[in-house]
Write an enzyme that holds these catalytic residues in place. Structure first.
Site, PDB file in Angstrom:
ATOM      1  CG  HIS A 166       7.398   8.019   6.248  1.00  0.00           C
ATOM      2  ND1 HIS A 166       7.262   7.712   4.920  1.00  0.00           N
ATOM      3  CD2 HIS A 166       6.188   7.770   6.805  1.00  0.00           C
ATOM      4  CE1 HIS A 166       6.020   7.310   4.675  1.00  0.00           C
ATOM      5  NE2 HIS A 166       5.351   7.338   5.801  1.00  0.00           N
ATOM      6  CG  HIS A 205       3.339   4.382   9.147  1.00  0.00           C
ATOM      7  ND1 HIS A 205       2.995   3.335   8.314  1.00  0.00           N
ATOM      8  CD2 HIS A 205       3.806   5.354   8.333  1.00  0.00           C
ATOM      9  CE1 HIS A 205       3.247   3.665   7.050  1.00  0.00           C
ATOM     10  NE2 HIS A 205       3.745   4.891   7.033  1.00  0.00           N
ATOM     11  NE  ARG A 243      -1.295   2.372   2.919  1.00  0.00           N
ATOM     12  CZ  ARG A 243      -0.688   3.422   3.439  1.00  0.00           C
ATOM     13  NH1 ARG A 243      -0.516   4.525   2.712  1.00  0.00           N
ATOM     14  NH2 ARG A 243      -0.205   3.389   4.666  1.00  0.00           N
ATOM     15  CG  ASP A 244       3.232   4.263   2.900  1.00  0.00           C
ATOM     16  OD1 ASP A 244       2.860   5.151   2.126  1.00  0.00           O
ATOM     17  OD2 ASP A 244       3.681   4.518   4.031  1.00  0.00           O
ATOM     18  CG  HIS A 288       2.477   6.856  -1.835  1.00  0.00           C
ATOM     19  ND1 HIS A 288       1.533   7.693  -2.378  1.00  0.00           N
ATOM     20  CD2 HIS A 288       1.994   6.495  -0.611  1.00  0.00           C
ATOM     21  CE1 HIS A 288       0.525   7.838  -1.539  1.00  0.00           C
ATOM     22  NE2 HIS A 288       0.770   7.128  -0.458  1.00  0.00           N
ATOM     23  CB  SER A 300       2.795  12.109   7.413  1.00  0.00           C
ATOM     24  OG  SER A 300       1.771  11.503   8.153  1.00  0.00           O
TER      25      SER A 300
END
Lengths: 335, 335
Positions: free
Chosen positions: A195, A193, A12-13, A16, A166
């Site tokens: 990054h 989550h 899913r991620d 991108h 994010s």
């Protein structure tokens, strides 16, 4: 030895990073490999979640229906997860996801807008589907605010609640403080989550686990836009070494990551200048293309634009601010 | 606000990733870019340091003489550094480096073998060239042992002393403990040099600074073999945000890293399975090609070989152990 549940949004991620072009063979192959490794939850979808395939967000190579049925069929013991952003996704999409046998649905909202998830979380509880709520751009809220919003989400029915970094802005101390405040405020598992914009995704995830997070996200090779997400096959053995159990088989996980590198991505994520700058500035890196575009036309430095957007606390959805900032910087330079 | 001196071995440790094939234009271009950013020390050489160009270690594209004169000429304010491993390098090479106007020489030894650096450190002090001593594979020694060896190195004349996480095995707590013990034992700056096998290079470097390290290494885009080194242009702003000063211009540093990505490397480092496994096992990742080779011939899993080498505490130079381990694993599998 506390147990941590690994949640894997590679399919899913990661979308991108490939303009949502993962095909059926890639989806099936990776889901099978993650399943064989004992990854607890495999998330699938358009990068922006259910219902997001569109000209504006990018058309996915295959429909939500095909993604969900492909992954559902590929999983034997892993649970299937989906993501939805209210607005892109609606109750219709949630109904469809439930019909496809989705086990876990995550509803994502900006970190101060939990109420937008209320209706969807309630609907999922009625359907007896596990419902999570994740707060985006969570560096823009204080630990206390996040704890309050976490409690609200649980009130709406969320069975797990957490934060997404994010913009890739956090350092480990920031994460520990926020997760700690949330874990103290709710009785459900707390999610983190990460990054990797500042090279801290693994360290931040360990800090999250140490502060009480019990669901942690990771993607094979960090597959994701820009600097990418937390590298799953690094995260798992590091968590185990730090005293957490994941129940995942390391060698099978390494094999899954090799499959992902070979079949899902042109190359693993690289932390380039604009990933670093957007992480430092605390701006959603999805602004990148528009920032580059407008900056080039106006002859201003896109790095200055990111830092200025950060000062103005621009959030996803406020892309209109980019043109304002570029115009002002361009005027200043000309003055 | 404590000051940290950034030491940049892009043009030396990065050579490992391109079989020591950096040419004059690449050396000059990167040295100029790092100099423009105000990077304090730019290190250059064959990956294994002075005098190491050979069939066994790999022949470099250009000689030590050409490397040193090229970088010397390219630097206006940055200082030039070199690395040497006694055995590969000798006093002759040190003499040559001094004649080329080298400002900083690092002598590297296995973490429990500081005495091997004695003669070289003394010679450098006689030459009035800044002399550092770095302890390799430092996860194999306790904080107390490292503190003792650091003190010995200073006794031999080292003006800075530190550790390399050669296997990429450390987590931040491990680094903090070791750097703290060394900083308490010596009056000279303590050095930390990280590798990214477990995704912790930046976090480990920040932990080092917080524990008292005052010289920290980073390479553009993490340029280095396998998982690579600490990513310099991420490290610098993260250190600044954490409360340290580096004196480096961020935008110029980002430009230098873009030059490096474009002109020095086929692609930035990727953390693959064997990087992760060698990091977990605490084995020098330079063993990789021989491990793969012997494992393939004997039909054993190279990951098992790395873990077994780790159990036996194999160190660089003990490559002969690889064949023993492969043979034993192969016998066990057949039995």
């Amino acid at each position: 030895m506390s147990a941590v549940v690994i949640h894997d949004p590679t399919l899913r991620d990661g979308q991108h990073a490939v303009r949502h072009q993962l095909g059926v063979a890639a989806l099936r192959g990776y889901a099978q490999a993650a399943d064989a490794a004992g990854v607890p939850v495999v998330e699938v979808g358009h990068g922006n979640g259910l219902g997001a395939s569109s000209l504006q967000a990018g058309r996915a190579a295959v429909s939500d229906d095909v993604m969900l049925s492909t992954v559902r069929e590929a999983l034997s013991t892993s649970r299937m997860g989906v993501f939805m952003l209210p607005g892109w996704g609606t109750s219709d999409e949630l109904r469809k996801a439930v019909a496809h046998g989705t086990d876990v649905v995550r509803v994502g909202v900006h970190c101060t807008e939990t109420s937008l998830a209320e209706r969807h979380l309630e609907f999922l509880r009625e359907q007896e589907t596990e419902a999570h709520c994740v707060l985006l751009m969570s560096h823009m809220a204080t630990p206390e605010e996040l704890a309050e919003h976490a409690a609200s989400a649980v009130g709406y029915g969320a069975q797990a609640v957490g934060i997404m970094d994010s913009a890739g802005h956090f350092l480990p101390g920031d994460v520990g403080e926020r997760i700690g405040a949330m874990a103290a405020a709710v009785d459900v598992p707390v999610i983190f989550h990460g990054h990797n914009n500042l090279g801290m995704a693994v360290a931040n995830s360990v800090a999250a686990a140490e502060a009480g997070a019990r669901i942690i996200d990771g993607c094979a090779r960090g597959f994701g836009a820009g600097a990418g997400n937390t590298q799953l096959e690094v995260l798992v053995p590091v968590l185990e070494r730090t005293g957490f159990t994941t129940g995942i088989d390391l060698y099978a996980l390494l094999d899954a990551a090799e499959f992902a590198e070979r079949e899902l991505m042109p190359a693993p994520p690289v932390t380039g200048s604009l990933s670093i700058v957007s992480g430092l500035a605390g701006v959603f890196s999805g602004f990148k293309h528009q920032v580059l575009d407008h900056s080039a036309r106006a002859g201003v430095d896109p790095r200055d634009v990111f830092f200025e957007l950060g000062r103005r606390q621009a959030i996803a959805g406020q892309e209109d601010l980019i043109r304002d900032v570029v115009a002002e910087l361009s005027e200043k330079a000309g003055a």
